[in-house]
Design an enzyme around this catalytic site. Structure first.
Site, mmCIF file in Angstrom:
data_model
loop_
_atom_site.group_PDB
_atom_site.id
_atom_site.type_symbol
_atom_site.label_atom_id
_atom_site.label_comp_id
_atom_site.label_asym_id
_atom_site.label_seq_id
_atom_site.Cartn_x
_atom_site.Cartn_y
_atom_site.Cartn_z
ATOM 1 N N ASP A 281 17.592 -22.863 24.638
ATOM 2 C CA ASP A 281 17.615 -24.286 24.322
ATOM 3 C C ASP A 281 16.467 -24.521 23.342
ATOM 4 O OD1 ASP A 281 18.109 -26.980 24.110
ATOM 5 O OD2 ASP A 281 18.289 -27.319 26.265
HETATM 6 C C1 BGC Z 1 19.322 -30.107 24.267
HETATM 7 C C2 BGC Z 1 20.514 -29.248 23.956
HETATM 8 C C3 BGC Z 1 20.858 -29.404 22.492
HETATM 9 C C4 BGC Z 1 19.642 -29.038 21.650
HETATM 10 C C5 BGC Z 1 19.866 -29.134 20.158
HETATM 11 C C6 BGC Z 1 18.155 -29.871 23.310
HETATM 12 O O1 BGC Z 1 17.158 -30.838 23.488
HETATM 13 O O2 BGC Z 1 18.910 -29.864 25.604
HETATM 14 O O3 BGC Z 1 21.600 -29.595 24.751
HETATM 15 O O4 BGC Z 1 21.956 -28.618 22.180
HETATM 16 O O5 BGC Z 1 18.578 -29.920 21.973
HETATM 17 O O6 BGC Z 1 19.954 -30.441 19.756
#
Ligand code: BGC
Length: 743
Positions: A281
């Site tokens: 993530d």
């Molecule tokens: C989120 C993810 C997301 C990523 C990219 C993170 O803060 O938890 O679900 O895909 O950001 O935007």
């Protein structure tokens, strides 16, 4: 909180290939709609010839080139090797529409811009359809839009278990039940990947709350892990064939999920044989050695403090890796394995030969898919005195009440925001459908602002409007934030926040009570990612619908349901408890933990597994959802079908006057067992469409895994011989037929 604000800034920095290719692709927007026909077959693992090509490429690469591929090169891309024809990997959120590029606020003109997309119903609404085929269609449409927008990886679906109604991200997820998740996620992933892009199932694992998500350590039993939290991910990988998976922010048993040896190396890669890419993530990597050794393949979003000029080589999996390999601390093979995985997916999705499908976005076909999902996902919770459907010939005036009736939701909630080409709100949907015949009046009723209390003037206006109408429709419930930059100010369903409690915000209880007093013919439509406390008015309101966040055609679907053009068929994918105090996470386990650790002492007793076993009556049970027709169940037979397999057969008949669909559900219970087992567990279901008077024989085969539990003593799944009950019905608490069989 910090992370998300920064992510928004990162999005503004997206002057990258994804954005450029998206612009070029505008011309292709009217390309063919995704269809099951003409799909390319994609092999989960490369052929020997492909693996040989990959091996050859790796041989030709310098260490620097390899390391460049295993960390971000911009906010949503990772490095390529142009001299060898290896492109950057372009990712995009997800999960219910391809995200806009700029992180700008809502564009009121709603012009058709290059970074617009179809805003599909959110994950929990898709799950409420209980229709895996719709999962496939929504996935296909999303895949086609990803292609058209120049994306290689769609960051979704999100499938974490809904453990508490307070999790701010429940709207992006699917269910409290691992079996329902598994069926829906497989359909969606297959749809997406049928378009030649990669799904990225997320967030692996146990992102069941947003409070302290960046560091909270989740402790749960091995049985809870195996029976509740893993099966959706296992199905996504082993049945759905997801090309990529995203590690969660939180810790699991003391180690960050994104670099967790047990979750990634042992279970995902060794037990399940996953050959694709583990993507962190954004900002979830914390330690170079752990990430390298435990299975993280691609590091994204780290070191946001480097903004506005991030140096991607300073990521944990950047220059440090070069030094470690050069000094002999880390073997080059470890890096090669990660590069091999990335290349494998690039070959599989034809990124290497630029053979990707052109895709299409904002097409009428995709909007129709979104509408269909909303029509089948909106749940009719209550329909006393047959207040619904409304008849446009006899209802002359409708008072539409509530701020949510006119609110746009596409850009709400955090990283899942979509710049929707348009969005039909509930009010607009009603105007479009019946505006010519029925007089619609509108009263706002409440103000959306954190801490806003009941406003006597707005309530008085609403009650006045209701008193002068034949029917009042209140559209309320939870909210996303409206604007990306300020979404937390008024958000309840959003990334990085949890709801403070289950109480209706903004004085809506007072509003509903006043409106019902003025006009008992009141219908309440609730938006949101899950349950809200209705106990202060539920018994006085004859009609209640759960509309989730139903996508860009949500208002159309809702109006059609209210006026009977569509017969509702959605079923709750989660229990709706009466009170927050009833929730097992709160009662048996911990939530949100002590700031450092959260112990899931509720174990396997999540959702209805708890309510039914511990005899706590929810307000609306798991699997519940009414129809404008009625269904009869008969002729149950439960017979062995081969070793440890059982065939369950029964008839469902439409006993009412309208055509409609029923989700027939099969739950299993072992009568006596050496370990505690839940009162019932969903093990099969089928959605059946029936004309009035028509019937269908439903035949479902349950395999061995429907009867097993995970034995902590034996470290494996066990089928303990005994008698099993088979409970067939219309919801987890509306069991119509019962049989049993010894196994
Ligand atoms: C989120 C993810 C997301 C990523 C990219 C993170 O803060 O938890 O679900 O895909 O950001 O935007």
């Amino acid at each position: 909180m910090i992370r998300l604000r920064k992510c928004a800034v990162w999005a503004t920095l997206l002057a990258i290939s994804g954005a450029v290719s998206a612009q070029q692709n505008v011309a292709q927007q009217n390309g063919p709609a995704p269809s099951a026909e003409g799909r390319r077959t994609i092999h989960v693992q490369g052929t020997d010839a492909t693996e040989a090509k990959i091996g050859q490429l790796i041989k030709e690469m310098t260490l620097e080139e390899k390391v460049n591929m295993i960390h971000a090169s911009s906010s949503f891309t990772s490095g390529g090797v142009p001299r060898l024809g290896i492109p950057e990997l372009v990712t995009s959120d997800g999960p219910h529409g391809v995200r806009l590029e700029h992180g700008r606020g809502w564009d009121d003109s709603q012009v058709h811009v290059f970074d617009s997309a179809t805003y599909f119903p959110v994950g929990v609404c898709l799950a409420a359809t209980w229709n895996p085929h719709l999962g496939f269609l929504q996935g296909s449409a999303l895949g086609a839009e990803s292609n058209a927008r120049g994306k290689d990886v769609q960051l979704g679906p999100g499938i974490n278990i809904i453990r508490t109604p307070l999790n701010g991200r429940n709207f992006e997820y699917m269910s409290e039940d691992p079996y329902l998740i598994s069926r829906m996620v497989v359909g969606e992933i297959k749809g997406m990947q049928s378009q030649g892009i990669s799904a990225c199932v997320k967030h692996y694992l146990a992102n069941n709350q947003e409070i302290n998500r960046s560091h909270i350590d989740v402790e749960m039993s091995e049985r809870a892990l195996r029976e509740i939290y893993l099966p959706g991910f296992k199905a996504a990988i082993t049945e759905g064939g997801a090309n990529t998976i995203m590690g969660a922010y939180n810790k699991f048993r003391g180690q960050f999920c994104t670099e967790n040896a047990y979750l990634i190396d042992t279970i995902l890669k060794k037990e399940w044989g996953f050959k694709g890419i583990v993507i962190s993530d954004w900002g979830a990597v914390h330690n170079t050695m752990e990430a390298l050794e435990n299975g993280t393949d691609l590091e994204m979003g780290t070191d946001l403090d480097m903004l506005p000029n991030p140096d991607y080589h300073k990521f944990f999996m950047g220059d440090t890796v070069l030094t470690l390999v050069r000094n002999g601390v880390v073997s080059q093979e470890l890096v090669d394995d990660k590069v091999r995985r990335i290349l494998r997916i690039m070959f599989k999705t034809r990124m290497m030969d630029h053979g990707r499908q052109k895709g299409s976005f904002d097409t009428r076909e995709h909007q129709e898919v979104a509408r269909k999902v909303a029509e089948e996902g909106i749940v009719l919770l209550k329909n006393d005195t047959h207040i619904l459907p409304l008849d446009a010939h006899t209802v002359h005036t409708v008072a539409v009440i509530g701020a949510n009736a006119g609110r746009l939701n596409a850009q709400g909630g955090g990283s899942s925001q979509v710049r929707s080409l348009y969005e039909i709100t509930p009010l607009q949907g009603l105007k479009n459908l019946v505006g010519a015949q029925v007089k619609l009046t509108y009263a706002q009723g409440y103000t959306i602002a954190r801490g806003a209390q009941a406003d006597p003037a707005l309530i008085a206006q609403a009650a006045e409007a209701a008193a002068h109408a034949d029917v009042a429709i209140i559209v309320g419930g939870w909210t996303h934030g409206y604007d990306y930059a300020i979404w937390k100010d008024n958000a309840y369903d959003a990334e990085d926040v949890d709801k403070p409690n289950m109480d209706m915000p903004f004085g809506q209880d007072e509003l509903i009570r006043a409106v019902v007093k003025a006009n008992p013919r009141t219908v309440v439509v609730l938006m949101g990612g899950g349950p809200i406390d209705m106990t202060r008015w539920e018994t006085t309101v004859p009609g209640i619908l759960q509309a989730w966040y139903p996508g860009l055609e949500g208002g159309t679907a809702l109006a059609k349901i209210l006026f009977g053009e569509v017969n509702p068929s959605g079923k709750l994918p989660m229990s709706f408890p009466r009170k927050l105090e009833d929730v097992p996470a709160q009662k048996l386990g911990e939530y949100p933990g002590d700031g450092t650790t959260v112990r899931y002492n509720d174990g396997i007793y999540v959702g209805y597994r708890y309510y039914d076993t511990y005899k706590v009556a929810p307000l609306f049970p798991f699997g519940h959802g009414l129809s404008y027709t009625t269904f009869g169940y008969s002729d149950l037979s439960v017979v062995p079908a081969g070793k440890d397999q059982v065939t369950v057969r029964f008839t469902v008949r439409n006993t009412g006057k309208r055509a409609g669909s029923e989700v027939a559900q099969v739950y299993v219970h072992e009568e006596k067992c050496s370990v505690d087992r839940p009162e019932k567990e969903l093990k099969s279901f089928e959605k059946v469409y029936l004309e009035p008077g028509a019937s269908k024989v439903v035949t479902l085969t349950l395999n061995k895994d429907a009867f097993q539990y995970y034995s902590e003593a034996k470290h494996k799944w066990v089928l303990e011989p005994g008698r099993f009950d088979f409970l067939v019905g219309s919801s987890s608490r509306d069991i119509r037929l019962q049989g049993n069989l010894g196994l």
